[in-house]
Design an enzyme around this catalytic site. Structure first.
Site, PDB file in Angstrom:
ATOM      1  N   ASP A   1     -25.013 -53.948 -26.619  1.00 29.90           N
ATOM      2  CA  ASP A   1     -24.126 -54.367 -25.527  1.00 29.90           C
ATOM      3  C   ASP A   1     -23.883 -55.869 -25.566  1.00 29.90           C
ATOM      4  OD1 ASP A   1     -23.929 -51.772 -24.108  1.00 29.90           O
ATOM      5  OD2 ASP A   1     -26.092 -52.024 -24.085  1.00 29.90           O
TER       6      ASP A   1
ATOM      7  N   GLY B   1     -24.372 -44.244 -28.821  1.00 31.14           N
ATOM      8  CA  GLY B   1     -23.262 -44.981 -28.216  1.00 31.14           C
ATOM      9  C   GLY B   1     -21.988 -44.779 -29.014  1.00 31.14           C
ATOM     10  N   SER B   2     -20.895 -45.366 -28.506  1.00 30.97           N
ATOM     11  CA  SER B   2     -19.578 -45.093 -29.095  1.00 30.97           C
ATOM     12  C   SER B   2     -19.393 -45.752 -30.466  1.00 30.97           C
ATOM     13  CB  SER B   2     -18.481 -45.561 -28.134  1.00 30.97           C
ATOM     14  OG  SER B   2     -18.616 -46.966 -27.911  1.00 30.97           O
ATOM     15  N   THR B   3     -20.164 -46.785 -30.758  1.00 32.41           N
ATOM     16  CA  THR B   3     -20.054 -47.408 -32.083  1.00 32.41           C
ATOM     17  C   THR B   3     -20.926 -46.655 -33.084  1.00 32.41           C
ATOM     18  OG1 THR B   3     -19.785 -49.521 -30.927  1.00 32.41           O
ATOM     19  CG2 THR B   3     -20.100 -49.619 -33.322  1.00 32.41           C
TER      20      THR B   3
ATOM     21  N   GLU C   1     -34.438 -45.742 -28.589  1.00 27.98           N
ATOM     22  CA  GLU C   1     -33.847 -46.695 -29.549  1.00 27.98           C
ATOM     23  C   GLU C   1     -34.878 -47.741 -29.941  1.00 27.98           C
ATOM     24  OE1 GLU C   1     -30.522 -48.095 -27.279  1.00 27.98           O
ATOM     25  OE2 GLU C   1     -29.139 -46.695 -28.236  1.00 27.98           O
TER      26      GLU C   1
ATOM     27  N   GLY D   1     -28.887 -50.486 -24.207  1.00 26.02           N
ATOM     28  CA  GLY D   1     -29.326 -49.566 -23.171  1.00 26.02           C
ATOM     29  C   GLY D   1     -28.310 -49.255 -22.099  1.00 26.02           C
TER      30      GLY D   1
HETATM   31  O1  DER Z   1     -27.010 -47.785 -25.013  1.00 29.26           O
HETATM   32  C1  DER Z   1     -27.099 -48.377 -26.089  1.00 29.26           C
HETATM   33  O2  DER Z   1     -28.075 -49.043 -26.460  1.00 29.26           O
HETATM   34  C2  DER Z   1     -25.889 -48.407 -26.983  1.00 29.26           C
HETATM   35  O3  DER Z   1     -26.251 -48.578 -28.337  1.00 29.26           O
HETATM   36  C3  DER Z   1     -25.065 -49.607 -26.549  1.00 29.26           C
HETATM   37  O4  DER Z   1     -25.874 -50.695 -26.655  1.00 29.26           O
HETATM   38  C4  DER Z   1     -23.809 -49.786 -27.368  1.00 29.26           C
HETATM   39  O5  DER Z   1     -22.937 -48.799 -26.967  1.00 29.26           O
HETATM   40  P1  DER Z   1     -21.404 -48.856 -27.420  1.00 29.26           P
HETATM   41  O6  DER Z   1     -21.425 -48.877 -28.931  1.00 29.26           O
HETATM   42  O7  DER Z   1     -20.843 -47.572 -26.853  1.00 29.26           O
HETATM   43  O8  DER Z   1     -20.791 -50.089 -26.836  1.00 29.26           O
END
Ligand code: DER
Length: 235
Positions: free
Chosen positions: A88, A29-31, A107, A99
């Site tokens: 999220d 994910g972006s973080t 994950e 997810g």
């Molecule tokens: O898909 C996932 O589980 C990601 O880790 C999500 O939960 C967080 O994504 P983000 O950091 O882009 O908001």
């Protein structure tokens, strides 16, 4: 500051908990992407050594390869020292929804077997209760008769006004296909679904369901970045 600045700040703070010699779960994910970038930087600078990364998606695998992070998998490393990943939603008990990026199965496989699981979020992810964001709570399902499974999932939570939607991609609404060749049915609640463990057991009992996006009692630390700076919440 932008939301991405907060994500980056939380990610960099989490990487301070990474030590040489660790087997690391690399989130998606972006973080989490910022955390993986940071780990790559520190390896290149020689400030981190002997790291083995266990990626939680093909996307993270590709990112880690591009950064030269040595990689392995759960077959070779069934115990992981530390995983760093986004979320999220985070509720006050550090239960998570994950997810929405579609990687929840790998994950959860990785993050279930970690000694420490650090979750990195910007403050927008904090909720009072799971499902409280009104956004998707993903369930990975087998493609075979996914509509049948979606209806059964909806019926499980009908008193919470649950609606389900197949996750699609592209303009012609093709089903999204996960790294594991499955589909995702997103659940939307308009109120608290009550006991999360009961909800989790009910979902997993449905034949056709592979895994869901509630990560209960798994996070050991949540690092939140926002206007007021960084907060670290320990379980
Ligand atoms: O898909 C996932 O589980 C990601 O880790 C999500 O939960 C967080 O994504 P983000 O950091 O882009 O908001």
């Amino acid at each position: 500051f932008t939301q991405d600045d907060f994500k980056k700040a939380a990610a960099y703070k989490a990487v301070e908990f990474v030590h040489s010699g660790m087997v690391l779960g690399l989130g998606t994910g972006s973080t989490a992407r910022h955390a993986v970038d940071r780990i790559g930087d520190l390896l290149r600078q020689g400030k981190l050594k002997d790291i083995v990364g266990i990626p939680t998606s093909k996307k993270t695998y590709d990112q880690a390869v591009s950064l030269g992070i040595p990689l392995s998998d759960l077959d070779s490393h069934p115990v992981i020292d530390l995983a760093i990943d986004g979320a999220d939603e985070v509720d006050p008990d550090l239960n998570l929804v994950k997810g929405r990026g579609g990687s929840l199965l790998r994950e959860k496989m990785v993050e279930c077997v970690c000694k420490k699981f650090i979750v990195i979020v910007d403050e927008s992810k904090l909720v009072d209760f799971i499902g409280g964001s009104g956004l998707a709570m993903p369930v990975e399902v087998v493609p075979y008769c996914w509509k049948f499974t979606a209806v059964r999932l909806q019926n499980l939570f009908k008193d919470s006004g649950c609606v389900t939607k197949l996750r699609t991609v592209g303009e012609n609404g093709e089903p999204y296909v996960t790294d594991n060749e499955n589909y995702i049915v997103d659940l939307y609640f308009n109120k608290d679904i009550g006991d999360l463990k009961v909800a989790s057991d009910r979902i997993l009992r449905l034949a056709g369901v592979v895994e869901h996006g509630m990560f209960l009692d798994m996070a050991t630390t949540v690092i939140v970045a926002g206007e007021l700076g960084i907060t670290i919440k320990d379980k």
